[in-house]
Write a protein that holds these residues in place. Sequence first.
Motif, PDB file in Angstrom:
ATOM      1  N   UNK A 166      -5.634  -3.024  -0.150  1.00 23.22           N
ATOM      2  CA  UNK A 166      -5.455  -2.855   1.296  1.00 23.22           C
ATOM      3  C   UNK A 166      -4.329  -1.877   1.593  1.00 23.22           C
ATOM      4  N   UNK A 167      -4.521  -1.083   2.639  1.00 21.88           N
ATOM      5  CA  UNK A 167      -3.518  -0.097   3.029  1.00 21.88           C
ATOM      6  C   UNK A 167      -2.612  -0.669   4.113  1.00 21.88           C
ATOM      7  N   UNK A 168      -1.345  -0.320   4.018  1.00 18.71           N
ATOM      8  CA  UNK A 168      -0.381  -0.738   5.027  1.00 18.71           C
ATOM      9  C   UNK A 168       0.219   0.498   5.681  1.00 18.71           C
ATOM     10  N   UNK A 169       0.859   0.285   6.789  1.00 24.91           N
ATOM     11  CA  UNK A 169       1.469   1.393   7.517  1.00 24.91           C
ATOM     12  C   UNK A 169       2.590   2.021   6.684  1.00 24.91           C
ATOM     13  N   UNK A 170       2.546   3.346   6.471  1.00 26.85           N
ATOM     14  CA  UNK A 170       3.645   3.998   5.751  1.00 26.85           C
ATOM     15  C   UNK A 170       4.950   3.844   6.534  1.00 26.85           C
ATOM     16  N   UNK A 183      13.355   0.574   8.681  1.00 31.40           N
ATOM     17  CA  UNK A 183      12.094   0.581   7.925  1.00 31.40           C
ATOM     18  C   UNK A 183      12.298   0.334   6.438  1.00 31.40           C
ATOM     19  N   UNK A 184      13.483   0.709   5.920  1.00 31.53           N
ATOM     20  CA  UNK A 184      13.767   0.469   4.501  1.00 31.53           C
ATOM     21  C   UNK A 184      13.859  -1.031   4.230  1.00 31.53           C
ATOM     22  N   UNK A 185      14.520  -1.749   5.133  1.00 29.04           N
ATOM     23  CA  UNK A 185      14.624  -3.208   4.961  1.00 29.04           C
ATOM     24  C   UNK A 185      13.294  -3.897   5.221  1.00 29.04           C
ATOM     25  N   UNK A 186      12.421  -3.273   6.034  1.00 28.50           N
ATOM     26  CA  UNK A 186      11.111  -3.859   6.324  1.00 28.50           C
ATOM     27  C   UNK A 186      10.278  -4.011   5.060  1.00 28.50           C
ATOM     28  N   UNK A 187      10.408  -3.061   4.143  1.00 24.91           N
ATOM     29  CA  UNK A 187       9.650  -3.134   2.889  1.00 24.91           C
ATOM     30  C   UNK A 187      10.457  -3.802   1.784  1.00 24.91           C
ATOM     31  N   UNK A 188      11.622  -4.335   2.131  1.00 24.39           N
ATOM     32  CA  UNK A 188      12.420  -5.086   1.173  1.00 24.39           C
ATOM     33  C   UNK A 188      13.146  -4.246   0.139  1.00 24.39           C
ATOM     34  N   UNK A 189      13.512  -3.024   0.501  1.00 23.56           N
ATOM     35  CA  UNK A 189      14.224  -2.149  -0.426  1.00 23.56           C
ATOM     36  C   UNK A 189      15.603  -1.803   0.130  1.00 23.56           C
ATOM     37  N   UNK A 190      16.447  -1.263  -0.757  1.00 22.51           N
ATOM     38  CA  UNK A 190      17.827  -0.951  -0.386  1.00 22.51           C
ATOM     39  C   UNK A 190      18.087   0.541  -0.517  1.00 22.51           C
ATOM     40  N   UNK A 191      19.256   0.957  -0.047  1.00 25.08           N
ATOM     41  CA  UNK A 191      19.656   2.362  -0.192  1.00 25.08           C
ATOM     42  C   UNK A 191      19.804   2.746  -1.667  1.00 25.08           C
ATOM     43  N   UNK A 192      20.269   1.805  -2.452  1.00 27.62           N
ATOM     44  CA  UNK A 192      20.444   2.085  -3.886  1.00 27.62           C
ATOM     45  C   UNK A 192      19.099   2.394  -4.532  1.00 27.62           C
ATOM     46  N   UNK A 213       7.375   5.983   2.505  1.00 26.82           N
ATOM     47  CA  UNK A 213       6.955   5.087   1.428  1.00 26.82           C
ATOM     48  C   UNK A 213       5.569   4.561   1.765  1.00 26.82           C
ATOM     49  N   UNK A 214       4.618   4.730   0.841  1.00 31.62           N
ATOM     50  CA  UNK A 214       3.236   4.340   1.111  1.00 31.62           C
ATOM     51  C   UNK A 214       2.979   2.875   0.783  1.00 31.62           C
ATOM     52  N   UNK A 215       1.704   2.478   0.836  1.00 39.07           N
ATOM     53  CA  UNK A 215       1.316   1.082   0.617  1.00 39.07           C
ATOM     54  C   UNK A 215       1.671   0.590  -0.778  1.00 39.07           C
TER      55      UNK A 215
END
Length: 286
Positions: A166-170, A183-192, A213-215
């Motif tokens: 399934x595709x998600x919104x980039x 948006x970075x925190x929305x995908x559960x990632x950090x600046x590092x 960042x894609x799906x």
Amino acid sequence: MPDWLIVVLRSLLFLVVLFAITKWLGKKQISELSFFEYVTGITIGNIGAEMATGIEKSIANGILSIVTFAAVPFLAGIISLKNKPFRDFIEGKGTVFIKNGKIMEDNLKKEKYTADELLELLRKKNVYQATDVEFAVLEATGDFNVLLKKENQPLTAKDLGVAVAPSKEPQTVIMDGEILDEPLSTIGQSRRWLHTELEKLGVTIENVFLGQIDSYGQLTVDLFDDKLQVPSPQEKPLLLSTMKKCQADLELFALGTEAEKAKHMYSKNSQKLQEVIDKVNPLLRS
């Protein structure tokens, strides 16, 4: 007060009034207009222009007139939500131009469209033969929609029986060289993590015009310098290559051992891994 200043002030006032009225009517007023909304919109614009330049005319009367014209489509929209015959009368209905592959000549004449104009509408949908169309309709808003015959429709993954993820919104995480934390925190990632991904691509944050960042969690970037080439993400192809190598190693182990028990174990796991590769191949193939 000089006349030119009065015109400027009245223009600014009616610009604010028209903006507020448009926001109140909703996005439909500036996108898909019915005949009724089209006429009302033109009238409101004309009233605003007339009142802005007609310095001898009453501002209050102008605003009252605009509000009146705006209230009518607003109330009509409320009634239309609950009354389909009224909605069809006010907003209009779509007109079928092609049905079951057959051109409806009477409907073309009703809407005052020629065969040339119909072909032009089809070409705008990348259709060059009317016989390829199963159904085509001219919507009440003026949009033209086409459904191709089944044999002329592009193949999909479902037609081929291929499973796709399934595709998600980039998520846009970099814009104009600046990191967007939300948006970075929305995908559960950090600046590092983001800086690590940028290092893999060999670019710095200051050189990135747009980063998304894609799906699949892969980072793609567009640089300020259009002459620089950025390598495409390789995580998926590398994973697929690693899985194929493991499967080949298991086959080699099976051929290289004399112990029947070990040979059977290697062959069995090689077969299982091959089944997994067949399933994920469409998802990991670059």
